[in-house]
Design an enzyme around this catalytic site. Structure first.
Site, PDB file in Angstrom:
ATOM      1  N   LYS A  39      -1.668  -1.462  -3.866  1.00 47.73           N
ATOM      2  CA  LYS A  39      -2.663  -0.393  -3.838  1.00 47.73           C
ATOM      3  C   LYS A  39      -1.956   0.921  -4.129  1.00 47.73           C
ATOM      4  CE  LYS A  39      -6.055   1.990  -0.929  1.00 47.73           C
ATOM      5  NZ  LYS A  39      -6.674   2.097   0.408  1.00 47.73           N
ATOM      6  N   TYR A  54       0.851  -1.196   0.000  1.00 48.87           N
ATOM      7  CA  TYR A  54       0.000   0.000   0.000  1.00 48.87           C
ATOM      8  C   TYR A  54       0.883   1.240   0.000  1.00 48.87           C
ATOM      9  CZ  TYR A  54      -3.655   3.176   1.919  1.00 48.87           C
ATOM     10  OH  TYR A  54      -4.544   4.204   2.152  1.00 48.87           O
TER      11      TYR A  54
END
Length: 302
Positions: free
Chosen positions: A172, A144
């Site tokens: 992400k 992320y």
């Protein structure tokens, strides 16, 4: 003519909701409401749920609350829905422990944020994520990258160094850069599934090779996001663009101040009493709340 690009797999589906954590009037986690909300999100089109990430207010949840949230959501939605646990920390040891606990508690994957505040170099980021991957090799990981919150960006070249960890399967991308998707695909190959971390960039990121989105807006417009994704994938680009343009004012409103302040208000306005965020976040102010209410009313009429 150039050969067609190889498309990435979708390890967690295409539409994932970064789920809020409901609180009662005393500020305690409302686990019963969390289970009901999780089922509702799936009914509205989410194929996966991310529990206790940024939108879930992980910084103000205890680890015990986070583990119970994962267990409650896992039980609520059943085995057919992917449930990811936010297990990131700026302490590698803490992230390793949390990721192992997530695996033991039934998570289908872990969302692991770039370490924040201590600003490690790229070599430190590689070692951090490798330690987490090696600690729970059976658990698929989503790296992320959100430098606006962490102060550090995970470079595509560093992500590429982690491709020899079999459980590093997705990324992400929440840097605000569409180019990041292309850079990741060029550096890491199609095995790494890139998810947009911004609702407003979902459509352009799909065109650059992203496979889906970890969404905030899907709390209130899940079916429409699902329709936009499906339209794009079936070649109905004008339909997808139309949905994107209709939803853009909502995307902007949901990030007019710190997430998850607006989306919690949107849920309240939609009949889900998820409560105010925990301090230091505050409820949405009345002017923004009124504007958000008008937007939601207008969307229901289209």
């Amino acid at each position: 003519m150039s050969p067609a690009a190889e498309l990435s797999p979708t390890p967690f589906g295409r539409l994932l909701t970064a789920m809020v954590t409901p609180f009662d009037a005393e500020g305690r986690v409302d686990f019963a409401l969390a289970g009901r909300l999780a089922r509702h999100l799936v009914e509205e089109g989410s194929e996966g749920l991310v529990v206790c990430g940024t939108t879930g207010e992980s910084p103000t949840l205890s680890w015990q609350e986070q583990v119970k949230m994962l267990e409650v959501v896992r039980q609520a939605v059943g085995p057919g829905v992917k449930v990811l646990a936010g297990t990131g920390s700026n302490s590698t040891g803490e992230a390793v422990k949390a990721t192992r606990e997530a695996a033991a508690s039934g998570a289908d994957g872990a969302l692991v944020v770039v370490p924040y505040y201590n600003k490690p170099p790229q070599e430190g980021l590689e070692a951090h994520f490798r330690a987490i991957a090696n600690a729970a090799p059976e658990l698929p990981l989503m790296l992320y990258n959100v430098p606006g919150r962490t102060g550090t960006s995970l470079a595509p070249a560093t992500a590429a160094q982690l491709m020899n960890c079999a459980n590093v399967v997705s990324f992400k991308a929440a840097s605000g850069s569409i180019e990041e998707v292309t850079e990741l695909r060029l550096a890491c190959g199609p095995r790494l599934a890139v998810y947009s971390g911004d609702d407003g960039l979902l459509l352009p990121m799909l065109s650059a090779g992203a496979v889906g989105v970890v969404s905030v807006a899907s709390h209130v417009v899940g079916r429409r996001l699902r329709h936009m994704i499906d339209a794009y994938l079936s070649g109905q680009n004008a339909v997808a663009l139309g949905q994107h343009e209709q939803l853009t004012p909502l995307f902007q409103a949901l990030f007019a101040t710190s997430n998850p302040i607006p989306v919690k208000a949107a849920l309240e306005l939609s009949g889900w009493p998820v409560g105010a965020p925990r301090l230091p976040l505050l409820p949405l102010n009345s002017a923004m709340r009124d504007s958000l209410a008008d937007l939601l009313t207008a969307l229901r009429q289209t």
